[in-house]
Design an enzyme around this catalytic site. Structure first.
Site, PDB file in Angstrom:
ATOM      1  N   ASP A   1      41.056  36.855  40.925  1.00 25.54           N
ATOM      2  CA  ASP A   1      40.211  38.045  41.006  1.00 25.54           C
ATOM      3  C   ASP A   1      39.173  38.000  39.869  1.00 25.54           C
ATOM      4  O   ASP A   1      39.536  37.783  38.706  1.00 25.54           O
ATOM      5  CB  ASP A   1      41.119  39.287  40.857  1.00 25.54           C
ATOM      6  CG  ASP A   1      40.421  40.564  41.285  1.00 25.54           C
ATOM      7  OD1 ASP A   1      39.397  40.498  41.986  1.00 25.54           O
ATOM      8  OD2 ASP A   1      40.938  41.661  40.933  1.00 25.54           O
TER       9      ASP A   1
ATOM     10  N   ASP B   1      32.564  36.045  40.291  1.00 25.67           N
ATOM     11  CA  ASP B   1      31.843  37.309  40.162  1.00 25.67           C
ATOM     12  C   ASP B   1      30.593  37.120  39.304  1.00 25.67           C
ATOM     13  O   ASP B   1      30.640  37.194  38.080  1.00 25.67           O
ATOM     14  CB  ASP B   1      32.762  38.371  39.548  1.00 25.67           C
ATOM     15  CG  ASP B   1      32.051  39.708  39.390  1.00 25.67           C
ATOM     16  OD1 ASP B   1      30.860  39.805  39.785  1.00 25.67           O
ATOM     17  OD2 ASP B   1      32.665  40.649  38.871  1.00 25.67           O
TER      18      ASP B   1
ATOM     19  N   GLY C   1      39.861  50.102  45.052  1.00 26.43           N
ATOM     20  CA  GLY C   1      40.582  50.867  46.075  1.00 26.43           C
ATOM     21  C   GLY C   1      41.362  52.063  45.532  1.00 26.43           C
ATOM     22  O   GLY C   1      41.481  53.091  46.209  1.00 26.43           O
TER      23      GLY C   1
END
Ligand code: 13P
Length: 292
Positions: free
Chosen positions: A82, A104, A211
């Site tokens: 991640d 990212d 989320g």
């Protein structure tokens, strides 16, 4: 069933309009709770290694344990880095055994983001590993606990999304459409019109970061309008701590064995994941779609 790539785990999600949950692990207790929740529900899951954890731990030992658990899983598990911050981070994750990586570059100017992401895609695809990237920027660094709200100026432009995917050939695209990492200030609202526009121009799975704390109806709206992977972390961490606090408060003598705290947090994390999987409408994996 064991390890699969992100591309494989999301392969039917666009057509069938569901999302697969992606949960960050902090330790063996979290890993076990995440995979057990998926096994008990008979559903696929994406197990994520957060970058802030990555920077602090001995990766070789960690990967051995993670891979062993993923391979023993009775459901498909995608092991995903991640928020990889650099080409080097991503290479370490691939070397360690991740079947998917996120690079990212969302804080970079778009052409620079494209240039590094292309390099990542070329290397990862050569190893059979999927790549997620981000365009636009989801506010607030992951792992922070101060409340924040989404900044519309950082939302994903549908034109940029289409250009980015065409130029990089990534397998999944994280978009900024109204969420933030961590805790929300005010009530979040998904920009479904923007999501529709992105969906109409981009044919790969779309990813929603941030989320935790999103109301159920906003999740359902996001998924109905094109989201296929939902990242979820802060909610797991807070539920684990709440369960530990409750266990301590409930102990009549004030004395508690450590194992009770581990069990309480394990159950809390597992139940939270099962609840989220239902909201995401995740469907069982179709083995026929496995890339040979
Ligand atoms: P939350 O911690 O807000 O659930 O976000 C998780 C995330 O997006 C990790 O990439």
């Amino acid at each position: 069933m064991g390890l699969v790539t992100l591309k494989e785990i999301l392969s039917e999600s666009i057509e069938k309009k569901y999302a697969v949950g992606a949960f960050d692990t902090l330790d063996d207790n979290f890993t076990e709770a995440i995979i057990e929740a998926a096994e008990e529900e008979g559903l696929p899951v994406i197990l994520m290694i957060p970058n802030f954890f990555w920077e602090k731990n001995d990766l070789s030992f960690y990967f051995t344990r993670l891979l062993d658990r993923c391979r023993r899983a009775t459901v498909p598990v995608c092991l995903h880095l991640d928020h990889g911050r650099s080409f080097e981070d991503v290479m370490k994750a691939i070397h360690g055994g991740c079947t998917s990586v996120m690079f990212d570059g969302s804080a970079l100017p778009i052409e620079e983001n494209i240039a590094v992401t292309r390099k990542v895609v070329e290397a990862a695809h050569a190893c059979g590993v999927s790549v997620e990237a981000e365009i636009g920027h989801v506010a607030s660094p992951e792992g922070e606990l101060q409340a924040s709200e989404a900044d519309e100026t950082m939302y994903t432009s549908p034109e940029d999304a289409a250009h980015f995917v065409q130029q990089t050939q990534v397998d999944a695209l994280a978009v900024a459409v109204g969420t933030v990492h961590g805790i929300y200030k005010g009530t979040p609202k998904i920009d479904t019109r923007r999501l529709d526009e992105i969906r109409s121009r981009v044919s790969i799975p779309l990813v929603l970061h941030g989320g935790s704390g999103l109301p159920e109806e906003e999740f359902r709206a996001a998924i109905a309008h094109g989201i296929n992977k939902v990242n979820f972390f802060t909610g797991l961490s807070l539920e684990a701590v709440k369960a530990i606090r409750q266990t301590l408060d409930d102990a009549p003598t004030g004395k508690v064995h450590y194992i009770e705290l581990k069990e309480a947090s394990h159950t809390a994390v597992k139940n939270t994941i099962k609840h989220q999987m239902k909201i995401f409408g995740t469907l069982p994996f179709n083995r026929k779609l496995l890339v040979q």
